[in-house]
Each structure stands twice: as C-alpha cells, then as structure tokens.
Write a protein that holds these residues in place. Structure first.
Motif, short mmCIF file in Angstrom:
data_model
loop_
_atom_site.label_atom_id
_atom_site.label_comp_id
_atom_site.label_asym_id
_atom_site.label_seq_id
_atom_site.Cartn_x
_atom_site.Cartn_y
_atom_site.Cartn_z
N PHE A 1 -47.73 29.50 -30.49
CA PHE A 1 -47.48 30.49 -31.37
C PHE A 1 -47.36 31.85 -30.59
O PHE A 1 -46.92 32.84 -30.64
CB PHE A 1 -48.96 30.70 -32.17
N ILE A 2 -48.27 31.77 -29.41
CA ILE A 2 -48.29 33.03 -28.57
C ILE A 2 -47.17 33.20 -27.66
O ILE A 2 -46.52 34.24 -27.85
CB ILE A 2 -49.55 32.88 -27.50
N LEU A 3 -46.36 32.10 -27.30
CA LEU A 3 -45.20 32.34 -26.56
C LEU A 3 -44.23 32.58 -27.41
O LEU A 3 -43.13 33.21 -26.92
CB LEU A 3 -44.99 31.09 -25.44
N MET A 4 -43.98 32.31 -28.50
CA MET A 4 -43.09 32.56 -29.58
C MET A 4 -43.30 33.76 -30.54
O MET A 4 -42.61 33.94 -31.27
CB MET A 4 -42.91 31.30 -30.53
N SER A 5 -44.18 34.68 -30.13
CA SER A 5 -44.72 35.45 -30.91
C SER A 5 -43.92 36.94 -30.47
O SER A 5 -44.16 37.79 -31.26
CB SER A 5 -46.30 35.72 -30.63
N GLY A 6 -43.16 36.96 -29.49
CA GLY A 6 -42.59 38.29 -28.92
C GLY A 6 -43.69 39.01 -28.08
O GLY A 6 -43.36 40.17 -27.94
N LEU A 7 -44.86 38.45 -27.42
CA LEU A 7 -45.61 39.07 -26.81
C LEU A 7 -45.20 39.39 -25.67
O LEU A 7 -45.01 40.41 -24.99
CB LEU A 7 -46.88 38.23 -26.56
N PHE A 8 -44.42 38.51 -24.88
CA PHE A 8 -43.51 38.88 -23.54
C PHE A 8 -41.99 39.03 -23.69
O PHE A 8 -41.75 40.14 -23.40
CB PHE A 8 -43.77 37.47 -22.54
N THR A 9 -41.53 38.31 -24.33
CA THR A 9 -39.97 38.49 -24.60
C THR A 9 -39.58 38.78 -26.22
O THR A 9 -40.25 38.30 -27.22
CB THR A 9 -39.45 37.08 -24.45
N PRO A 10 -39.08 39.97 -26.27
CA PRO A 10 -38.50 40.14 -27.69
C PRO A 10 -37.90 38.95 -28.65
O PRO A 10 -37.19 38.25 -28.11
CB PRO A 10 -37.62 41.31 -27.45
N VAL A 11 -38.37 39.06 -29.94
CA VAL A 11 -37.75 38.01 -30.51
C VAL A 11 -36.25 38.10 -30.75
O VAL A 11 -35.64 36.88 -30.69
CB VAL A 11 -38.70 38.16 -31.97
N TRP B 1 -31.99 29.77 -33.05
CA TRP B 1 -32.82 28.63 -33.59
C TRP B 1 -34.40 29.22 -32.97
O TRP B 1 -35.25 28.71 -34.00
CB TRP B 1 -32.50 27.42 -33.02
N ALA B 2 -34.38 29.66 -31.93
CA ALA B 2 -35.90 30.02 -31.64
C ALA B 2 -36.22 31.19 -32.56
O ALA B 2 -37.54 31.29 -32.60
CB ALA B 2 -35.75 30.31 -30.08
N GLN B 3 -35.31 31.93 -33.08
CA GLN B 3 -35.63 33.11 -33.60
C GLN B 3 -36.60 32.45 -35.23
O GLN B 3 -37.32 33.16 -35.45
CB GLN B 3 -34.79 34.17 -34.00
N TRP B 4 -35.87 31.49 -35.61
CA TRP B 4 -36.25 31.00 -36.59
C TRP B 4 -37.86 30.43 -36.54
O TRP B 4 -38.58 30.54 -37.39
CB TRP B 4 -35.25 29.64 -37.26
N ALA C 1 -39.85 31.58 -34.51
CA ALA C 1 -40.73 32.86 -34.20
C ALA C 1 -41.04 33.29 -35.97
O ALA C 1 -42.07 34.10 -36.07
CB ALA C 1 -40.08 33.87 -33.31
N ARG C 2 -40.01 33.26 -36.51
CA ARG C 2 -40.26 33.65 -38.00
C ARG C 2 -41.44 32.99 -38.76
O ARG C 2 -41.63 33.38 -39.74
CB ARG C 2 -38.77 33.82 -38.65
N CYS C 3 -41.41 31.78 -38.32
CA CYS C 3 -42.35 30.79 -39.05
C CYS C 3 -43.62 30.91 -38.43
O CYS C 3 -44.56 29.99 -38.37
CB CYS C 3 -41.98 29.35 -39.05
N ASN C 4 -43.91 31.92 -37.69
CA ASN C 4 -45.20 31.85 -36.75
C ASN C 4 -45.87 33.23 -37.19
O ASN C 4 -45.30 34.37 -36.82
CB ASN C 4 -44.78 32.28 -35.21
N PRO C 5 -47.29 33.33 -37.87
CA PRO C 5 -47.71 34.35 -38.26
C PRO C 5 -48.14 35.48 -37.20
O PRO C 5 -48.01 36.63 -37.26
CB PRO C 5 -48.94 33.59 -38.78
N VAL C 6 -48.25 34.94 -35.82
CA VAL C 6 -48.79 35.81 -34.85
C VAL C 6 -47.45 36.91 -34.56
O VAL C 6 -47.75 38.14 -34.38
CB VAL C 6 -48.92 35.15 -33.51
N THR C 7 -46.24 36.34 -34.71
CA THR C 7 -44.87 37.14 -34.68
C THR C 7 -45.11 38.60 -35.62
O THR C 7 -44.76 39.82 -34.89
CB THR C 7 -43.75 36.64 -34.95
N TYR C 8 -45.60 38.41 -36.63
CA TYR C 8 -45.62 39.46 -37.67
C TYR C 8 -46.83 40.60 -37.19
O TYR C 8 -46.40 41.70 -37.37
CB TYR C 8 -46.04 38.97 -39.16
N PHE C 9 -47.85 40.12 -36.77
CA PHE C 9 -48.72 40.90 -36.49
C PHE C 9 -48.54 41.63 -35.29
O PHE C 9 -48.77 42.82 -35.03
CB PHE C 9 -50.20 40.25 -36.26
#
Lengths: 373, 307
Positions: free
Chosen positions: A301-311, A317-320, A322-330
């Motif tokens: 969740f954390i690594l795929m959330s766009g904390l470090f690397t922009p989504v 496929w990885a963007q998908w 990230a889109r299924c990850n609630p952390v990304t939205y917050f």
C-alpha cells in the motif's frame, strides 16, 4: 447504546494501561515526521567528482571552480590521468569524471569550439542522471558566459534567444519537505489505524476474551463499533499531533485549503483503514499472523501510494494497482488540500472512492467475522 | 423437565478429519448438577461450546432451556453463564473492573446480584484492585465463576473449573456449586478428576467423542459386574508385570497405592491361589483385599471394552 459506552470505557482503559500503544500513538508521529522528510530528500547533492585536467589553463580552472561552487558537487580527486580517476570510479569513491583535454582553451579561443569528456558512474541511476544533467547545465552556462565575454555588448537582445523562466506554483521553493510531510502524515494514520485495530481484535481472540463476550447478549455490531471508535479517535489524534505540532512548528507547513475538508476526508479515510484492519483480524488467529499479514499489505500500500514516486510515472499495470489502493487517494487529497488549497469539487471523486473502499472492507470483514466466530 | 438436551450431535474439525463428538446424546434436568467425566480430548469442551452457542454442530439438535442452539442463540445467551476451561477474562483490567464490565454487558450491576456471588466474591474482594492477570490460579477461577454468575443465569456451563486448582480450593469450589444448585441453577460441569464425579447428581462418562455410560454415580459404580480386589507387595512394578502374565487374571491396573485386579471365571479360592503364585515369584509383604468399585474402575472397564 449503553452497551457501546461500556465497551468504549473498557477499551480506553486498556489502551491507557498499555505503555506500548501509548508509545506508538505519541512517539511514532513525532519520530516519523522528524526523520523521514529530512532524510528521504530527492534533491541529489554531494556528487563526487573527479577532475582530470590536461589543459591547466585559466579557462579550465574557471570551469572547475564554477562546477564546484554550484554546491552539488564535491571534489573527490584531481588527477593527472583518466586511468587514475577511473580507479577511484571503480572503488565507488567517485560518481563523475570530467576530463578536460589539453588545448581546451586554445581550441576554444581559436576555433570557437572545444570538447569535454564526461564519464558517469551509473550504478546509482538517480545520481548518475541528476549529476550529468547538473554538469551539462553548468557547462552550457559557462559556455554562455564566455560568449558574453567575447561578443561586444552592442545588442543585448541578440545574445539570448528564447529564454524559459519557469514559474513554480503551490510550492515555489520546490521544497521537498512540503511535499513529503503531508505524505508521511498519511502513512502514519494508515499504520496506526490498520495495525492497532487488527492487533487489538486478534489479541481478544488469543486470550479467549472474545468468546466470553460472544456468550453475552452483546451484538456483533456493538462489539465492532466498540473496536472501531477508539482507534478512529486515536487516528484523528495522531494526525492532529503531526499536523498542528510537527508540520506547523518544525516545517512551517500551514494547510492552504480548508481544515474542515481535510478532517472530513480523514474521517472517511479512517473508516476505510479500520475496516481493513478488521478484515485482517478476521483472517488471523494470532497476533503474529495479523502482524505479518498487515505488514505485507501495508508495504505494498505504502510503496504503491505515490509517496515517493508519482503514480503517473508508473507503468500502466502498476497504475491500476495504485488505483486499487486507498492510500493513494488520501495521498493525493492531502497534498491537494495542504499545498494547493483544493476545494470539495476537486476531490469529490476521491471521496466517493474512499467511501466505496470503506464500505467494501467493512462489509467484507463483518460477513467473514460472522462466518468464522 | 429437561433443561439441557443434547440429541445425536456430531461435530467434526479440520474438514471432517477429526471427529470430536460422535452421535452424542444426553439430557440434564432443571436444577440438577450434571457431570461430564472424561480424559483430555474426550470432547467435553466441544459439548460446552455447542451449548454456549459458540460453535455449530454438524448434525443433531441441542436445546438449552427449550431454545435451539442454532436458531435461538440470542435467547440462550441471555440465560446461560459460561466459564471456559482457559482463563478468558481481561488480564489488564482489575478484578472489580472485569466483574462490573460483564455485569454491564448483561444490562445489570454487581450490586443487584451481589447475594448470588457473595460467598465466592468475598474471598477475592481483598484483591479487588489487582489486575486479573496477576491473580493466582485458584483466585482466577473464582473470579471467572463470579463473572459467569453476575447476570444471575439459570444455567451454568463450567468447563473443567477445577483443573490446575489445589485440593483445598477444589473442595471449596464443589461446595459452592452445591450452594448454587440449591438456588435452582442447573449446572453442567466437566472434570477429568474421577473423585469429583461422586458429587454430581448424574454423570456421563465420555471417551473419544462417545458416551460410554450415563447414570447416577452410585448406579454407575454399582453396575460393575465383577468382584474387584486390590493387591500390593514390596515390588509394585514387578507385581504389575507378573499379574499381567498370569492367565487367571482378568484385568489389572494401577490404582493409587494398589493394583486393582479381577479374576477370570473358574478359580476357586482366588486369594490362596494368588498369594501362592506371588510368593513363588519372590514377592513379599503381600496385601490382598476385596474393594468397592469406584467410578474410575468403571471408567477403565468401559474404556477397555470400547477399545
């Protein structure tokens, strides 16, 4: 209603008696927010440079001085031959080699044209790319300065062709911390919510107290609310501690947008995260299982959330994912509200999606809880 | 009037590979003290978990106070008190907090039902402020019983309440159960200790998920079909080996300081025959007497027959 009050009273009593939970609530926000944004800095500094100067002319010295005064580079060695510098390269002491050929000044003055050689150590890709880009930038600056020196200043306009001056919005100083601190706040809230909630419920399973509760007339939804509410409160508390104390006084971050909107989103988001914790607890019998399960999913969740690397720069496929990850939205919403001052219409899609996450996690958890216990 | 009915229940675990209860039926009358007697792993806890509505039977029907354990579980939860075999109260809450918490969950208070738990609670009241996790084993059991009683249940399920408790506390505990019974509470209690069985009104002997026998303790003991003798000598382990080697001995097992034996049919004056045999095998200080069969003797006999 009365039952929930008794459950809450008991829950808070247990929380305040547990020193390790208190430490997590009070110290984790402070430490995370003090360490991560300062340490995880994307600006590449301290690039080790080897200079091989075969020319020993005033221009070559001027160029070297200009490079070193930029602040990005640190002189590792000044060597007479490329091979000598290359051995530094191999020892990983040096990141870049700049070779100035003999006759650099002569060629520049006479033929108006001279070559330079740059070798880049590409083991650390990020450093290599940034380092060679900085160096090229400085060299072309140097080039422009020399041109200015030589060309008589008759028509100043003829010197510069098209000049691009970027205007940086929302974070004019491109301060990395302003981008990072809100992101770390999100991670904090996510971890506090998911971990504490999952571990707490599984602990009741381990000690057998959940069965003792199950033989009482307490309803399942009472029990679950009695677990969610305390950790919701703790999540809001940790977030506020981070936002109003650390972010404001240490980093000087004052949200540009509405606090009310931010807290509204936080409230909804916490319900989703706690639902996730609940879900983890229904699939685990011991605290150890809950810990591994939530640790594994939290890392993704954390690594795929766009904390470090922009989504946006992830593969599709990885963007998908990230889109299924609630952390990304917050992560997006907090940066939009804090840095940009976004308003409700800008984030209403995020709201809808996080509400959807909350519903799915909680309903799934409650259905599965019924089946297992 | 049967307060607890267990009708042909089958319960399996781990996708049917372990059969914990195999066609188990029994019933306990209102206001009675019913004992489930059996070794570890016999299926006693599974019976309690089904009755306490914590797990579902695979087959069969169980009723508590007339309610079905599957359909009317919420009604049952109002009227039963359950004390699991493992201590399951909050170790980080104090004695008083645990008690008032469970009272609150049943929408009642400690004061309202104090008379019911008074006898037991008085013994742990000096430690009211102590965390439940820091209590000794016997006090934990007393607190657990108080918590199970605090809502004045009409039926009490006690899963091995005396396991790991010292002899004095055990005796006190059974006296308490007798007092509770006088107040009209139906009590279902399990124990691995055969000596406690005699204190129950009815007992069911359980082994490997099957009921071997159900009756009053006296009747079960009286049903022992053979005459039972006790023997001992100066060399007890050698004695057991020698007795088992004799063709005239029906069964032989260690029982306290003696070995209990039964004879096969057709031995005249067994005492003279046995003593003679043993002396020829160099046993000294031989003691021999006829004894009354206990429930444990019956249990061992039934177990062997079952095998």
């Amino acid at each position: 209603m009365r039952t929930i009050l008794f459950l809450l009273q008991k829950e808070f009593r247990q929380i305040f008696r547990n020193p390790s939970i208190l430490r997590v609530i009070l110290i984790m926000p402070v430490v995370q927010l003090l360490i991560i944004p300062l340490a995880a800095d994307y600006e590449i500094k301290n690039i080790n440079l080897s200079v091989v100067d075969h020319d020993h002319s005033s221009y070559s010295q001027k160029l070297t001085a200009k490079i070193l005064s930029s602040g990005y580079f640190r002189l590792n060695d000044f060597s007479p031959s490329f091979n000598k510098s290359f051995s530094e390269f191999q020892k990983d002491n040096s990141d870049l080699i700049l070779e100035i050929p003999s006759g650099f000044e002569k060629d520049l003055v006479r033929e108006n044209k001279a070559g330079l050689f740059i070798a880049v150590n590409a083991i650390n890709g990020m450093k290599a790319v940034a380092g060679s880009a900085y160096l090229s930038g400085i060299i072309s600056d140097f080039n422009a300065e020399i041109l200015m020196e030589w060309t008589p200043p008759v028509h100043p306009a003829s010197v510069a062709g098209i000049q691009v001056v970027p205007s940086l919005w929302f974070n004019p100083g491109q301060t990395y911390r302003f981008f990072m601190v809100p992101g770390v706040l999100v991670i904090l809230v996510t971890m506090v919510g998911a971990y504490l909630c999952a571990l707490n419920i599984v602990k009741e399973k381990e000690t057998g107290t959940i069965e003792q509760i199950n033989v009482t007339p307490v309803k399942k939804h009472h029990f679950i609310l009695g677990k969610l509410i305390p950790f919701w409160v703790i999540g809001v508390f940790s977030f506020s501690l981070g936002l109003f104390v650390i972010a404001r006084f240490v980093y000087g971050i004052v949200p540009a947008g509405s606090l009310l909107l931010l807290y509204l989103f936080l409230s909804v988001y916490l319900v989703a995260v706690l639902g996730f914790g609940l879900l983890v607890s229904t699939y685990s019998a011991t605290q150890q299982q809950a810990m591994s399960l939530s640790f594994f999913s939290m890392t993704v969740f954390i690594l795929m959330s766009g904390l470090f690397t922009p989504v946006e720069s992830m593969p599709v496929w990885a963007q998908w994912i990230a889109r299924c990850n609630p952390v990304t939205y917050f992560m997006e919403v907090i940066r939009m509200i804090v840095l940009k001052g976004s308003t409700f219409p800008d984030i209403r899609h995020h709201f809808l999606i996080v509400i959807l996450f909350g519903t799915v996690f909680n309903v799934w958890a409650i259905l599965h809880y019924r089946k297992t216990v | 009037m049967s307060e607890v009915v267990f009708d042909r229940i089958v319960k399996t675990y781990q996708r049917n590979s372990i059969r914990a209860l195999d066609d188990v039926s029994f019933s306990a009358d209102r206001g009675s003290l019913f004992g489930l007697i059996g070794p570890d792993g016999a299926g006693k806890t599974s019976i309690f978990r089904i009755l306490a509505t914590l797990t579902l039977p695979d087959r069969g029907q169980a009723r508590v106070s007339g309610w079905d354990v599957v359909k009317d579980y919420s009604k049952i939860r109002q009227v039963v008190g359950y004390m699991p075999g493992r201590f399951s109260l909050y170790p980080d809450l104090s004695v008083g907090e645990n008690l008032s918490f469970f009272a609150a969950l049943f929408n009642t208070t400690v004061q309202a039902n104090y008379d019911l738990i008074k006898d037991i609670y008085r013994q742990i009241e000096p430690f009211k402020k102590r965390r439940a996790g820091a209590l000794s084993g016997g006090m934990k059991q007393k607190l657990a019983l108080c918590c199970a009683l605090i809502h004045r249940p009409s039926i009490l399920f006690l899963d091995e309440p005396t396991t790991g408790v010292d002899a004095v506390s055990r005796k006190e505990f059974w006296q308490t159960l007798g007092n509770l019974r006088k107040q009209g509470i139906t009590i279902l209690v399990s124990t691995p200790y055969m000596d406690e069985a005699a204190r129950c009104e009815n007992i069911a002997l359980i082994q490997n998920g099957k009921i071997l026998s159900i009756n009053t303790p006296q009747k079960i003991a009286g049903e022992f079909p053979e005459t039972l003798f006790a023997v001992r000598s100066n060399n007890m382990s050698g004695l057991l080996r020698d007795l088992r080697g004799m063709s005239g001995i029906g069964s032989c097992y260690t029982f306290g300081e003696f070995h209990h034996i039964t004879f096969r049919q057709g031995i005249e004056n067994p005492q003279k025959w046995l003593v003679g045999e043993l002396e020829s095998k160099h046993h000294h200080e031989i003691e021999f007497m006829q004894v009354q069969p206990t429930i444990e003797d019956c249990f061992i006999r039934l177990m062997k027959k079952d095998e």
